[in-house]
Design an enzyme around this catalytic site. Sequence first.
Site, PDB file in Angstrom:
ATOM      1  N   GLY A  39       0.791  -1.229   0.000  1.00 55.88           N
ATOM      2  CA  GLY A  39       0.000   0.000   0.000  1.00 55.88           C
ATOM      3  C   GLY A  39       0.821   1.277   0.000  1.00 55.88           C
ATOM      4  O   GLY A  39       0.272   2.365   0.167  1.00 55.88           O
ATOM      5  N   GLU A  48      -3.079  -6.112  -9.944  1.00 53.39           N
ATOM      6  CA  GLU A  48      -1.714  -6.644  -9.878  1.00 53.39           C
ATOM      7  C   GLU A  48      -1.730  -8.156  -9.692  1.00 53.39           C
ATOM      8  O   GLU A  48      -2.758  -8.741  -9.342  1.00 53.39           O
ATOM      9  CB  GLU A  48      -0.908  -5.989  -8.746  1.00 53.39           C
ATOM     10  CG  GLU A  48      -1.354  -6.380  -7.356  1.00 53.39           C
ATOM     11  CD  GLU A  48      -0.254  -6.138  -6.302  1.00 53.39           C
ATOM     12  OE1 GLU A  48       0.936  -6.129  -6.632  1.00 53.39           O
ATOM     13  OE2 GLU A  48      -0.623  -5.981  -5.137  1.00 53.39           O
ATOM     14  N   ASN A 108       0.385 -11.336  -7.725  1.00 56.37           N
ATOM     15  CA  ASN A 108       1.407 -11.735  -6.760  1.00 56.37           C
ATOM     16  C   ASN A 108       1.887 -13.141  -7.107  1.00 56.37           C
ATOM     17  O   ASN A 108       1.090 -14.061  -7.237  1.00 56.37           O
ATOM     18  CB  ASN A 108       0.853 -11.692  -5.340  1.00 56.37           C
ATOM     19  CG  ASN A 108       0.583 -10.264  -4.919  1.00 56.37           C
ATOM     20  OD1 ASN A 108       1.384  -9.366  -5.173  1.00 56.37           O
ATOM     21  ND2 ASN A 108      -0.560 -10.030  -4.316  1.00 56.37           N
ATOM     22  N   ARG A 146       3.481 -15.510  -5.563  1.00 62.08           N
ATOM     23  CA  ARG A 146       3.894 -16.232  -4.357  1.00 62.08           C
ATOM     24  C   ARG A 146       2.663 -16.695  -3.597  1.00 62.08           C
ATOM     25  O   ARG A 146       1.547 -16.338  -3.950  1.00 62.08           O
ATOM     26  CB  ARG A 146       4.696 -15.281  -3.460  1.00 62.08           C
ATOM     27  CG  ARG A 146       3.899 -14.012  -3.206  1.00 62.08           C
ATOM     28  CD  ARG A 146       4.428 -13.147  -2.129  1.00 62.08           C
ATOM     29  NE  ARG A 146       3.821 -11.836  -2.139  1.00 62.08           N
ATOM     30  CZ  ARG A 146       2.663 -11.523  -1.600  1.00 62.08           C
ATOM     31  NH1 ARG A 146       1.954 -12.443  -0.975  1.00 62.08           N
ATOM     32  NH2 ARG A 146       2.190 -10.293  -1.662  1.00 62.08           N
ATOM     33  N   VAL A 205      -0.628 -14.375   2.333  1.00 62.24           N
ATOM     34  CA  VAL A 205      -0.977 -14.483   3.754  1.00 62.24           C
ATOM     35  C   VAL A 205      -2.347 -15.161   3.911  1.00 62.24           C
ATOM     36  O   VAL A 205      -2.539 -16.024   4.757  1.00 62.24           O
ATOM     37  CB  VAL A 205      -1.011 -13.078   4.410  1.00 62.24           C
ATOM     38  CG1 VAL A 205      -1.490 -13.157   5.848  1.00 62.24           C
ATOM     39  CG2 VAL A 205       0.344 -12.401   4.324  1.00 62.24           C
ATOM     40  N   ARG A 217      -6.535 -11.478  10.572  1.00 62.27           N
ATOM     41  CA  ARG A 217      -5.094 -11.278  10.772  1.00 62.27           C
ATOM     42  C   ARG A 217      -4.907 -10.616  12.136  1.00 62.27           C
ATOM     43  O   ARG A 217      -5.316  -9.464  12.336  1.00 62.27           O
ATOM     44  CB  ARG A 217      -4.516 -10.345   9.719  1.00 62.27           C
ATOM     45  CG  ARG A 217      -4.511 -10.911   8.340  1.00 62.27           C
ATOM     46  CD  ARG A 217      -3.635 -10.035   7.444  1.00 62.27           C
ATOM     47  NE  ARG A 217      -3.818 -10.412   6.050  1.00 62.27           N
ATOM     48  CZ  ARG A 217      -3.040 -10.005   5.069  1.00 62.27           C
ATOM     49  NH1 ARG A 217      -2.019  -9.183   5.326  1.00 62.27           N
ATOM     50  NH2 ARG A 217      -3.261 -10.389   3.835  1.00 62.27           N
TER      51      ARG A 217
HETATM   52  P1  ADP Z   1      -0.054  -2.878  -3.124  1.00 61.79           P
HETATM   53  O1  ADP Z   1       0.741  -3.751  -4.034  1.00 61.79           O
HETATM   54  O2  ADP Z   1       0.725  -1.734  -2.555  1.00 61.79           O
HETATM   55  O3  ADP Z   1      -0.823  -3.651  -2.094  1.00 61.79           O
HETATM   56  P2  ADP Z   1      -2.379  -2.734  -4.899  1.00 61.79           P
HETATM   57  O4  ADP Z   1      -2.288  -2.254  -6.306  1.00 61.79           O
HETATM   58  O5  ADP Z   1      -2.500  -4.212  -4.676  1.00 61.79           O
HETATM   59  O6  ADP Z   1      -1.135  -2.152  -4.069  1.00 61.79           O
HETATM   60  O7  ADP Z   1      -3.593  -2.019  -4.180  1.00 61.79           O
HETATM   61  C1  ADP Z   1      -3.823  -2.157  -2.796  1.00 61.79           C
HETATM   62  C2  ADP Z   1      -5.208  -1.648  -2.464  1.00 61.79           C
HETATM   63  O8  ADP Z   1      -5.334  -0.258  -2.803  1.00 61.79           O
HETATM   64  C3  ADP Z   1      -6.329  -2.334  -3.221  1.00 61.79           C
HETATM   65  O9  ADP Z   1      -6.721  -3.533  -2.617  1.00 61.79           O
HETATM   66  C4  ADP Z   1      -7.399  -1.285  -3.149  1.00 61.79           C
HETATM   67  O10 ADP Z   1      -8.014  -1.278  -1.880  1.00 61.79           O
HETATM   68  C5  ADP Z   1      -6.627   0.013  -3.299  1.00 61.79           C
HETATM   69  N1  ADP Z   1      -6.552   0.418  -4.733  1.00 61.79           N
HETATM   70  C6  ADP Z   1      -5.589   0.088  -5.618  1.00 61.79           C
HETATM   71  N2  ADP Z   1      -5.855   0.586  -6.849  1.00 61.79           N
HETATM   72  C7  ADP Z   1      -7.020   1.265  -6.746  1.00 61.79           C
HETATM   73  C8  ADP Z   1      -7.854   2.019  -7.664  1.00 61.79           C
HETATM   74  N3  ADP Z   1      -7.509   2.178  -8.935  1.00 61.79           N
HETATM   75  N4  ADP Z   1      -8.992   2.550  -7.180  1.00 61.79           N
HETATM   76  C9  ADP Z   1      -9.360   2.404  -5.876  1.00 61.79           C
HETATM   77  N5  ADP Z   1      -8.625   1.734  -4.977  1.00 61.79           N
HETATM   78  C10 ADP Z   1      -7.477   1.157  -5.381  1.00 61.79           C
END
Ligand code: ADP
Length: 449
Positions: free
Chosen positions: A167, A289, A291, A293, A296, A339
Amino acid sequence: MPPFNKILIANRGEIALRIHRACQEMGIRTVAVHSTADDTAMHVRLADESVCIGPPSARDSYLNAAAILSAATITGAEAIHPGYGFLSENARFAEMVEAHGMAFIGPTAEHIRIMGDKIAAKDAMRRLGVPLVPGSPGALASVDEAREIADEIKYPVLIKAAAGGGGRGMKVARNEDELEEAWRVARTEAKAAFGDDSVYMEKYLDRPRHIEMQIMADTHGNVVHFGERDCSLQRRHQKLVEEAGSPALTAAARDALGETVTNALKQLGYRGAGTLEFLYQDEQFAFIEMNTRLQVEHPVTEMVCGVDLVREQIRVAAGEPLGYEQRDVRFNGHAIECRITAEDPVTFAPSPGRVNAYHAPGGLGVRIDSALYAGYAVPPHYDSLVAKLIVHGATRAEAIARCRRALTEMVVDGIRTTIPLHQLIMEDPEFASGDYTIHWLERFVAQHT
Ligand code: ADP
């Protein structure tokens, strides 16, 4: 015959135990590695052998590839399981493991590299026919380019770090006035956290759910999915509670997404476990995205599918075929994971220290993945996750009732944990209705603190 005789587990905490348990059941000997801060850790106690790989700082121990490879070599390990975090998504490490004649329990370095760069990952998924969140076609070259694209896709927009994770390096701009600041802050954070300031832009969705698909692929071209997990309950973009399946998804929607995802990974020639993360809003999925791997939250999938994902990872890393097809995968009941971290449940301030008394809940449909024991001192150097409570029920309502019951039984005395927050969530009628988005928990926490 087990697929390997000995596996080195390049991790610590609950996930090191999780991997050890799968190995033990398969007749595989385990090697634990540990820092000097983890001399008395449970993963060290349970493993068949252990090797100290450095001082407390993760950089000098759990991220020390040379020390881990030396430990694997001197103990005669045939494969390395990286768990999650630490070196699990480090393509260079995967290459080094294979160059040392050992198996890396994960995908190829090439696939780790592509998916580790979120811009490259989105580009790959677009070409494989996976729907994406609208945004910039690549890295943003300038704030002017960011402005142009934002005008096109319309505010609010999100600036995200290409190398992002946990995040971090993510900033919302609700209008043009906020854009320059969001661009600057996201780049600074990205540079500090990942040593790479490339950023890209996405449309900021206002009320999505986070839904992800678990897949497993062997080296013979077989790919299956184990359904979805709903990970919408997040604080600061970090997951706190996860469910399988999603209360928002029909079986038909799951099947359709599963088919898109497995087709994409077949074309990619992917190997091992992987998770594709999506935002889901207005019945549309948009990829954010992948992952490469174990995650959790993998236990909720294990509970509803009756599969041991670590065992499957180990088998496919040794070249074994999956031995089953998509139609053999069945979904049974509902599972929820909490968690539990060593943090204050109100302020979220870290709370490492000695655990005086520890009692794990039990009974039908209750699973605890934890490296805690009475007398153990939670070290301040690592991630604050100390236990995962996973419950399974025939229905979602049964799982929630079971989770509530298990949380009241659980005792972790001496440190503060997030157990009280999980209790509040499990008692909440809105959570019980299943009608929540990624923003629900932030508001809930604000109301209850
Ligand atoms: P990280 O790899 O840092 O965890 P992510 O791309 O997986 O980042 O996003 C983490 C979280 O951020 C998502 O689960 C969602 O809650 C929020 N998020 C990411 N992209 C968006 C988007 N385009 N619009 C709204 N929320 C988003």
